[in-house]
Design a protein around this motif. Structure first.
Motif, PDB file in Angstrom:
ATOM      1  N   ILE B  21       0.856  -1.172   0.000  1.00  0.00           N
ATOM      2  CA  ILE B  21       0.000   0.000   0.000  1.00  0.00           C
ATOM      3  C   ILE B  21       0.893   1.223   0.000  1.00  0.00           C
ATOM      4  O   ILE B  21       1.744   1.399   0.854  1.00  0.00           O
ATOM      5  CB  ILE B  21      -0.936   0.009   1.218  1.00  0.00           C
ATOM      6  N   VAL B  22       0.702   2.050  -0.975  1.00  0.00           N
ATOM      7  CA  VAL B  22       1.596   3.174  -1.155  1.00  0.00           C
ATOM      8  C   VAL B  22       0.893   4.444  -0.689  1.00  0.00           C
ATOM      9  O   VAL B  22      -0.316   4.572  -0.803  1.00  0.00           O
ATOM     10  CB  VAL B  22       1.983   3.279  -2.642  1.00  0.00           C
ATOM     11  N   PHE B  24      -0.243   8.321  -0.417  1.00  0.00           N
ATOM     12  CA  PHE B  24      -0.767   9.325  -1.328  1.00  0.00           C
ATOM     13  C   PHE B  24       0.309  10.323  -1.753  1.00  0.00           C
ATOM     14  O   PHE B  24       1.039  10.870  -0.963  1.00  0.00           O
ATOM     15  CB  PHE B  24      -1.910  10.044  -0.601  1.00  0.00           C
ATOM     16  N   ARG B  25       0.385  10.517  -3.032  1.00  0.00           N
ATOM     17  CA  ARG B  25       1.283  11.531  -3.542  1.00  0.00           C
ATOM     18  C   ARG B  25       0.406  12.493  -4.329  1.00  0.00           C
ATOM     19  O   ARG B  25      -0.317  12.092  -5.233  1.00  0.00           O
ATOM     20  CB  ARG B  25       2.306  10.876  -4.472  1.00  0.00           C
ATOM     21  N   HIS B  26       0.453  13.733  -3.976  1.00  0.00           N
ATOM     22  CA  HIS B  26      -0.465  14.665  -4.617  1.00  0.00           C
ATOM     23  C   HIS B  26      -0.083  14.896  -6.073  1.00  0.00           C
ATOM     24  O   HIS B  26       1.042  15.209  -6.403  1.00  0.00           O
ATOM     25  CB  HIS B  26      -0.476  15.998  -3.883  1.00  0.00           C
ATOM     26  N   ARG B  27      -1.053  14.708  -6.919  1.00  0.00           N
ATOM     27  CA  ARG B  27      -0.806  14.947  -8.343  1.00  0.00           C
ATOM     28  C   ARG B  27      -0.854  16.445  -8.605  1.00  0.00           C
ATOM     29  O   ARG B  27      -1.808  17.114  -8.278  1.00  0.00           O
ATOM     30  CB  ARG B  27      -1.884  14.258  -9.178  1.00  0.00           C
TER      31      ARG B  27
END
Lengths: 847, 847
Positions: B21-22, B24-27
């Motif tokens: 489970i990775v 969250f990286r904001h796009r």
């Protein structure tokens, strides 16, 4: 425009070309309305959806049942499979029942669980297959089940697994195909009714048998993907919508699965569902990473170990490995469910502390009276209900929105979904874009529809604003300016407040009319408690206000009530009674004696309004055509309003129709002007114009006059215009609105005429007006005790809330309002409940 | 609330449990902004999307190329495959090139076509595979191609097929994975730039070579499903959004395909795309029937014959059989494309006829000046442009919305998509629901966020309405009532317009301030052309209006301009000059000499407003804190406004801050009150509150006082509140807004300080105010020729439109406005363009 029709013609032609293209059949969700949605909040109830078929919804359900029931006692897990095809070869409820049983026997022999599998109904063909005997046709009420006791068999603290197939069909095809093929269709309403009884009944028995503190969980497994058709052909995501249960989405871990999962998620969100978790099978592609990024970490994404594909594999090992994931999922579901209930309670309390509600005496509102609206579906609210007499009885119940949320509402459930998609689209395509000197498609289409519809025959330009009040302020500015221009007060001089030409302008308006709460709109209203010094010390009442003649149904007779000032002039008493409501609107009345009386009365009143220099000082006429809404749902004699309009036109006094309330089918025609059979110079529209989703208003004018220095930042905003375009078309298209009659000019009678007549005959009732989507009932006031009548109204409405109808009173007037597409059957059901309560009041009165 | 955080904590913990489970990286789509989107409308350009992988997008593209080019001469078909993985083993552009060639050789030997296949760029690994030599690392500029002449080979009337792969990677995985893996990432901005050049360049050369009447079609094939990740990790449907090209959706004819197709369609709609047709392969399941029903027949669904699965099959027979379908599809695409252009022209013309624009002198607007806005993406409009000098040069170009659409706009492209999903959700969950005595989640959350944010420390209740004007009308009613109550004018008597206690109340306001266009809001403004007799004959100006001291940057120095009335009292000339903008806001100034001057001036003015009985007759103070917007972007000395507030508080005169324009980061802090360092009793918010998608306003009050009889039907509507909740959070969260500094209290400097200083030094410029998202520039007026300056401004803005910047003037003031999340790089680019144009004007002046 001709291009567009060329395309459409081309498409039409070409559709006939290649074979399997089927024509559009409008999906009707009307059946939804007859289902009273209701479910308990005493325990978690979830719907399990999937991004596609065969992604493991049933495995997830089984895993949850194992996780919830193993290692603890006295719990109950309910698994519902509402739609099963390929039965009895395939049976997901049997699968859950069996896998659970195997797992418990193997890994949890110390537990004590009664497990059962039920098949409630099935097509005759599927039933025959199961029972081995001819079962006739259609849907068979099977009531079949099997059960066993697992584990140690101890009776104390026994847990329960109940698996139920609600409806089953034989062939392994899509439900809508197989239901048709096996001659065993099932309508959405019946389906929802069955589902509701399963949700309610099981919780009641359980609480009854096991006490209030026992724990329970329910999972409903859908069939196929989120938007797969249901047995009736409606989409599943639409079918289950009235319940709006929280959702678990089984995603796709395969190549392409990111896209499929995101799209399925968006389809669920677009129907107002809350997705609590996404679960997917590991295919070593790390699909969960972009999913989490997309979800911005707001929703957990759980990953299940790869599912063994060999048919021989009994999955026991897989379930064992997956237990950790299922435990977490189950815990998330329980926590989230509890949080939802706490949030519902919290919000009710907090609202009382931090909202300043309009028109509300806060001290008189107790926290318990605050209504927590969880959602709306078509004409109905889903409301949080707490039964204080029994502990733990939070539930979601349904209430018909009989005040159409301040007269704005029009959509049925189908239109609501269409609007949802359109609002998403409009936000993404435009958000909001600057209007002056610009154009965008929704604004233009909306203006065209307005000019072809409610403005047909007279209006040439559209001025957009945000709400009824601003539309009126604009109309007044337009009208007064037009008056000044037409009467020679307007000069080209730009700085010219030429003193000689100054005139103190008033409007002509009817007492009891309402045009909004901003100061300009208030000024056009006669003094009332709403305009008092302590509400708005700047209010003056810049109008000449006339008492209008009114009509209503009293004791089964349509009667005309004439204001005192002109009563002496009425020669013929017969003019005061009508044989039918239609007679009131007849143009023949224009040449009646009463028309002359009206005409000279109006002329006289206008004569009283000359300025010292002899100029007429009435700069505009403003009326609510046919019905004065906020003033108590009073029906004004249309003949009087027609003559008013004529007399003003004759004197070049601009005429404003305030159709904010009356417009867009509210009174049974697209505009109330059509009912009046005359045309204004300016008209205002709002409320129902967007179908009731966002504020938008339009002021239509016959002719523009120079720059109007009035604007609001969201003028002609794309969302509002898009909603208006969809709604205006929807309401007037007989493919989407089956209530249209008279070649699409009028709505059917929405309120059962017989019932309305009976209501007018009740002792507790003074008068009734039923017209279009409105049915207003004035309660009888004993003597001059209006306060008491108002109290009666409140009591009545309180009881009706218990009956599932949400109304708000206007003093001693109570009213029902539906949408232009609401089924008259629904109106009848609602009106019957009102009738019964009014009967009670009447009997109490007699006693 | 504690539950919610318990869940979140739990999730947080549990996420650490199971492996893949990775977080969250904001796009960030910030890169979009630097791409000027532009494409020609001279020929159809379509994007081909699919509901999932492997549904036949490439077959559809090839089929279209055959249909478009065969049997006619002199045409050109461009096929673009922007993202290709698994290269060179897989190459969709080669597939199209080859199948087309085979088909033409077999079935259309009489044609004459030059066909080519190009690979523009590829990862080093993929390039190595293609060329058989080491290509280094990263992305390689390949420029590889092959071509052949098909058919008769006649040179006259030759047609052309151009197939292009824009970017290729070696491994057959999802683009975001493979780009990372092969060390050959590509950012969205670069990608879009490349795509843009392919779209523009090919059309130019073609028109140049073949003349204007030659026909051309372009098809862009996406990779995977609609929401599959792009090489940068953003979703493809988001990546291509700035172009918003019309779409063809390749649906799924298999079991489960109905759901997948509908969901994919909804994902595209949710991003503002127009889907022109759905095509799917026949799997004998009649999936097209429910799809057509869902689409209500508005979009055609075409069915392709089953695709042969054997690898040996060359598909020639299939293409032959499918020709009818492709011919129809191609015709639909061409017709729809032509209809779009005609519609664009039609709308511009029609708008001029039927709109009544606010603040617009219609006679002065020529049809050619009407701007047709096709869409917006983040801060940019996509606009229809016609180059009248060359025939057939309709195009879509981009313009930066520098007036933030009347100061409402805040979203970047990422927030816009979020809002789109939220608007769909809110419509579906609520539509609109009645507010008084009720509560719904978005309204409560919105109220909480307002009280914790802009109302922090003073406000206790929230009153919702629809726009700035109504929020002001409500604020005035609240304030005047509070004044009456606090000063003993208010009695409990319900009918009591007690004559003795009547008082003619005024407000204290600043000249040049603007509060809205409804009558009540107008009354709080000083007389101006906007309030003239011919605009609103009822306007009186119920205020005592003060000339305020103003500050601005002149010739690189921040200066204070004192109104005449108090000029003689200024002892120290040094008080009139500041070393920096920050100094103006410093609290230390409270004890300066000028503070005393302000204080006694205000006391004096208040003393002039006593009613004959000695009562003070100023019922409220109303100001726009810090900047008076519509009055010309004038910065008022914050010290003066602070002392005004203090003096009024001291006399129990309620203070209203009109933050409709200034609120929500417009001036660099969440509220302008924070910049002023003082608090009102009542404040009004609107515009940016919803992030700029729908109208919604809030009046915050420190204390409620009885029932306020003011309401609008859409009070606290769910869409507005939902948008506000998302936007308020988005702007103040450093995860989503990278412009935040000072612990999230302030925005970075958005406008390059150096550039701003240089602008202030230009001869054509009188003064500059750059604060938060605003940069206002007043042009120098020669003598008293304000009209001429205004004309200069118009000319300037006309040129800037050509530079891709959309501005509107306020007399001789021009201004730029960005969103709270706009990248300062974008602001710099825009400001540089403005600087260059101002330099031109300055030079012209000097000459």
């Amino acid at each position: 425009m001709s291009r567009a029709s060329a395309i459409s013609a081309y498409l039409h032609r070409s559709r006939r070309g290649f074979s399997p293209i089927v024509y559009f059949r409008h999906r009707r969700h009307a059946s939804f309305f007859s289902t009273d949605v209701e479910y308990p909040l005493t325990h978690p109830i979830y719907t399990v959806w999937a991004a596609n078929t065969s992604l493991g919804k049933t495995l997830v359900s089984a895993g949850l049942s194992i996780s919830f029931l193993s290692g603890v006692s006295g719990r109950k897990f309910i698994y519902l499979k509402p739609v099963q095809t390929g039965f009895p070869q395939d049976s997901d409820s049997r699968f859950v029942y069996r896998k659970f049983s195997e797992f418990v026997s193997l890994h949890r022999p110390e537990s004590s669980v009664e497990a059962s599998d039920h098949v409630l109904r099935a097509s005759a063909l599927a039933s025959q297959e199961l029972l081995g005997k001819n079962c006739g046709g259609g849907i068979v009420n099977l009531g079949w089940h099997e059960k066993k006791l697992l584990g140690s068999g101890q009776k104390s603290g026994i847990s329960e697994l109940v698996c139920k197939t609600l409806y089953a069909w034989k062939e392994a095809l899509s439900p809508h195909v197989v239901a048709e093929k096996e001659g065993a269709r099932i309508e959405d309403a019946e389906f929802l009714e069955k589902l509701k009884s399963c949700l309610g009944a099981s919780s009641e028995t359980f609480v009854h048998e096991c006490g209030e503190n026992a724990e329970m969980m329910c999972v409903i497994e859908t069939a196929g993907g989120v938007a797969s058709p249901s047995p009736s052909g409606s989409l599943q995501c639409d079918l289950y919508r009235p319940f709006r249960l929280p959702a678990i989405l089984v995603g796709d871990g395969k190549l392409g699965g990111i896209s499929a999962t995101i799209s399925a998620y968006e389809t669920l969100k677009l129907r107002g569902y809350d997705v609590v978790a996404v679960v997917l099978e590991d295919h070593s592609l790390l699909n969960e990473a972009p999913l989490l990024s997309y979800l911005q970490g707001r929703i957990p994404v759980l990953v299940l170990p790869p599912i063994p594909q060999e048919i021989s594999n009994d999955l026991m090992e897989w379930f064992y490995q997956s237990q950790d994931v299922f435990d977490r999922l189950q815990k998330i579901m329980c926590l989230s469910s509890r949080a939802r209930i706490e949030q519902l309670h919290y919000m009710t309390k907090k609202a009382h502390e931090i909202f300043w509600w309009p028109f509300t005496q806060h001290k008189l509102i107790s926290k318990d009276h605050v209504m927590m609206i969880d959602s709306r579906c078509g004409e109905n609210f889903a409301v949080h209900s707490v039964n204080n007499s029994i502990k733990n009885t939070d539930s979601i119940i349904q209430r018909f929105d009989a005040c159409a949320s301040w007269w704005t509402q029009g959509p049925d459930a189908s239109l609501q979904i269409e609007l949802a998609r359109d609002m998403g689209y409009a936000t993404s395509r435009y958000g909001h874009v600057m209007f002056p000197e610009n154009v965008h498609e929704p604004a233009l289409k909306c203006a065209e529809l307005l000019l072809e519809g409610v403005g047909k025959g007279w209006a040439s330009r559209v001025y957009f604003s945000d709400n009824g009040s601003t539309a009126i302020e604009i109309a007044l500015k337009m009208a007064l300016r037009k008056f000044l221009f037409d009467h020679g007060f307007l000069f080209e001089s730009p700085n010219g407040n030429d003193v000689d030409k100054y005139i103190n302008l008033k409007v002509l308006a009817l007492r009891g009319s309402y045009h909004g709460d901003t100061l300009g709109a208030m000024e056009a209203q006669a003094p009332s408690p709403y305009t008092g010094f302590y509400q708005q010390p700047w209010y003056k009442g810049r109008g000449h206000f006339l008492d209008p003649p009114k009509v209503s149904l009293c004791q089964d007779v349509w009667k005309l009530f004439i204001p005192k000032k002109i009563q002496p002039n009425i020669a013929n008493e017969e003019d005061l009674i009508f044989s039918s409501r239609d007679e009131i609107f007849q143009k023949e009345r224009d040449v009646s004696g009463i028309a002359d009386v009206y005409s000279s009365y109006i002329s006289q009143e206008l004569l009283e309004n000359l300025d010292p220099r002899g100029y007429i000082s009435i700069g505009a006429l403003i009326i609510e055509p046919v019905i004065q809404g906020a003033g108590g749902m009073e029906m004004i004699d249309p003949l009087f309003q027609r003559i008013l309009t004529r007399e003003c036109h004759r004197r070049k006094i601009p005429v404003i129709f305030d159709e904010v309330f009356t417009g867009f089918w509210r009174l049974g025609a697209e505009s109330a002007a059509e009912l009046l059979s005359c045309q204004p110079d300016i008209a205002c529209f709002a409320k129902l114009m967007t179908g009731g989703v966002v504020p938008l208003a339009a002021t239509l004018a016959s002719k523009e006059l120079k720059a109007l220095l009035h604007g609001h930042s969201y003028t002609a905003h794309a969302l509002g215009c898009t909603a208006a375009v969809k709604s205006i078309k929807w309401f007037k298209d007989c493919k989407t609105n089956s209530n249209l009659t008279h070649g699409g000019r009028l709505l059917k009678e929405m309120w059962d005429e017989n019932l309305v007549r009976h209501i007018s005959l009740l002792p507790a009732v003074d008068r009734v007006v039923a017209l279009g989507t409105l049915c207003a009932i004035e309660l009888r006031v004993e003597g001059s005790n209006a306060g008491y009548a108002s109290l009666c109204a409140s009591n009545l409405l309180h009881k009706l809330r218990g009956d599932g109808i949400y109304m708000r009173p206007l003093g001693n007037v109570v009213y029902l309002m539906c949408g232009p597409c609401t089924s008259p059957d629904v109106c009848r059901t609602v009106l019957e409940k009102v009738f019964r309560r009014l009967e009670e009041v009447s009997q109490a009165k007699i006693v």
